[in-house]
Scaffold this motif. Structure first.
Motif, mmCIF file in Angstrom:
data_model
loop_
_atom_site.group_PDB
_atom_site.id
_atom_site.type_symbol
_atom_site.label_atom_id
_atom_site.label_comp_id
_atom_site.label_asym_id
_atom_site.label_seq_id
_atom_site.Cartn_x
_atom_site.Cartn_y
_atom_site.Cartn_z
ATOM 1 N N PHE A 32 0.808 -1.154 -0.023
ATOM 2 C CA PHE A 32 0.186 0.051 -0.026
ATOM 3 C C PHE A 32 1.011 1.243 -0.104
ATOM 4 N N SER A 33 1.776 1.162 0.895
ATOM 5 C CA SER A 33 2.775 2.488 0.943
ATOM 6 C C SER A 33 3.502 2.575 -0.179
ATOM 7 N N GLU A 34 4.074 1.540 -0.930
ATOM 8 C CA GLU A 34 4.882 1.686 -2.180
ATOM 9 C C GLU A 34 3.996 2.378 -3.202
ATOM 10 N N ASP A 35 2.772 1.931 -3.273
ATOM 11 C CA ASP A 35 1.790 2.377 -4.371
ATOM 12 C C ASP A 35 1.336 3.755 -4.099
ATOM 13 N N ALA A 36 1.213 4.106 -2.938
ATOM 14 C CA ALA A 36 0.879 5.568 -2.247
ATOM 15 C C ALA A 36 1.878 6.682 -2.896
ATOM 16 N N ALA A 37 3.169 6.310 -2.463
ATOM 17 C CA ALA A 37 4.292 6.979 -2.894
ATOM 18 C C ALA A 37 4.506 7.091 -4.369
ATOM 19 N N ARG A 38 4.267 5.982 -5.109
ATOM 20 C CA ARG A 38 4.568 5.811 -6.598
ATOM 21 C C ARG A 38 3.473 6.883 -7.213
ATOM 22 N N VAL A 39 2.236 6.929 -6.699
ATOM 23 C CA VAL A 39 1.237 7.679 -7.120
ATOM 24 C C VAL A 39 1.618 9.284 -6.944
ATOM 25 N N ALA A 40 2.340 9.425 -5.587
ATOM 26 C CA ALA A 40 2.712 10.794 -5.560
ATOM 27 C C ALA A 40 4.108 11.356 -6.570
ATOM 28 N N GLY A 41 4.671 10.293 -7.161
ATOM 29 C CA GLY A 41 5.828 10.528 -7.954
ATOM 30 C C GLY A 41 6.942 10.561 -7.279
ATOM 31 N N LEU A 42 6.973 9.362 -6.085
ATOM 32 C CA LEU A 42 8.064 9.179 -5.289
ATOM 33 C C LEU A 42 8.400 7.657 -5.278
ATOM 34 N N THR A 43 9.515 7.403 -5.126
ATOM 35 C CA THR A 43 9.946 5.929 -4.745
ATOM 36 C C THR A 43 9.649 5.915 -3.131
ATOM 37 N N SER A 44 9.420 4.440 -2.895
ATOM 38 C CA SER A 44 9.264 4.300 -1.176
ATOM 39 C C SER A 44 10.352 4.867 -0.414
ATOM 40 N N GLN A 45 11.624 4.720 -0.988
ATOM 41 C CA GLN A 45 12.817 5.094 -0.179
ATOM 42 C C GLN A 45 12.695 6.777 0.166
ATOM 43 N N LEU A 87 14.381 17.004 -7.513
ATOM 44 C CA LEU A 87 12.864 17.019 -7.607
ATOM 45 C C LEU A 87 12.061 18.192 -6.916
ATOM 46 N N GLY A 88 13.125 19.032 -6.480
ATOM 47 C CA GLY A 88 12.511 20.385 -5.521
ATOM 48 C C GLY A 88 12.293 20.169 -4.086
ATOM 49 N N LEU A 89 12.647 18.992 -3.624
ATOM 50 C CA LEU A 89 11.835 18.374 -2.145
ATOM 51 C C LEU A 89 12.804 18.501 -1.089
ATOM 52 N N VAL A 90 14.158 18.790 -1.317
ATOM 53 C CA VAL A 90 15.043 18.945 -0.009
ATOM 54 C C VAL A 90 16.228 19.953 -0.278
ATOM 55 N N GLU A 91 16.546 20.642 0.557
ATOM 56 C CA GLU A 91 17.568 21.592 0.361
ATOM 57 C C GLU A 91 18.702 21.318 1.315
ATOM 58 N N ARG A 92 19.938 21.605 0.780
ATOM 59 C CA ARG A 92 21.180 21.318 1.788
ATOM 60 C C ARG A 92 21.413 22.754 2.346
ATOM 61 N N LYS A 93 21.558 22.952 3.619
ATOM 62 C CA LYS A 93 21.685 24.381 4.158
ATOM 63 C C LYS A 93 22.759 24.109 5.180
#
Length: 140
Positions: A32-45, A87-93
């Motif tokens: 379920f979790s892997e599918d939900a992530a995939r639908v959101a455009g992400l891998t499970s990791q 992907l514009g999801l994380v920034e390093r500061k």
């Protein structure tokens, strides 16, 4: 892992059935979790990494801390962060306490995606709670 003597471990046929049912329920949740992530455009990791950073006490995390949390090597965590950054999801500061250390921060976009994923995951876990609770209660 320790090997146990079947005659002294105290496991019944019912215990084996219960353990199998628990593993199946956890596997269904993972699917379920892997599918939900995939639908959101992400891998499970990637989803797990965003959740780890968001759950950190100050909402930031180092690459080493992320690697430890995900049980992966630091170079793998760095590559994962590179992909999340693209992907514009994380920034390093730079860390506020040690400017030589980089901290990971979630972007507004990451927080939005993570919020949506977290709501559906929370709802699914709430749905599974009675089953898992009953199965876990069977183990003595």
């Amino acid at each position: 892992m320790t090997n146990y003597d079947e005659s002294t471990c105290g496991l019944s046929d019912e215990d084996y059935k219960t353990l199998a049912a628990i593993r199946a329920a956890l596997r269904r949740f993972t699917h379920f979790s892997e599918d939900a992530a995939r639908v959101a455009g992400l891998t499970s990791q990637q989803h797990q990494a965003l959740l780890a950073v968001r759950a950190a006490s100050d909402g930031t995390m180092s690459i080493g801390e992320l690697a430890e949390f995900l049980l992966i090597q630091p170079h793998s965590a760095s590559e994962l962060v590179d992909r999340l950054g693209a992907l514009g999801l994380v920034e390093r500061k730079p860390s506020v306490t040690d400017r030589r250390m980089m901290r990971l921060n979630l972007t507004a976009s990451a927080n939005s995606v993570l919020r949506s994923l977290s709501v559906v995951h929370r709802d699914e876990l709430r749905r599974l709670r009675p089953l898992l609770g009953e199965l876990l209660a069977r183990l003595n």
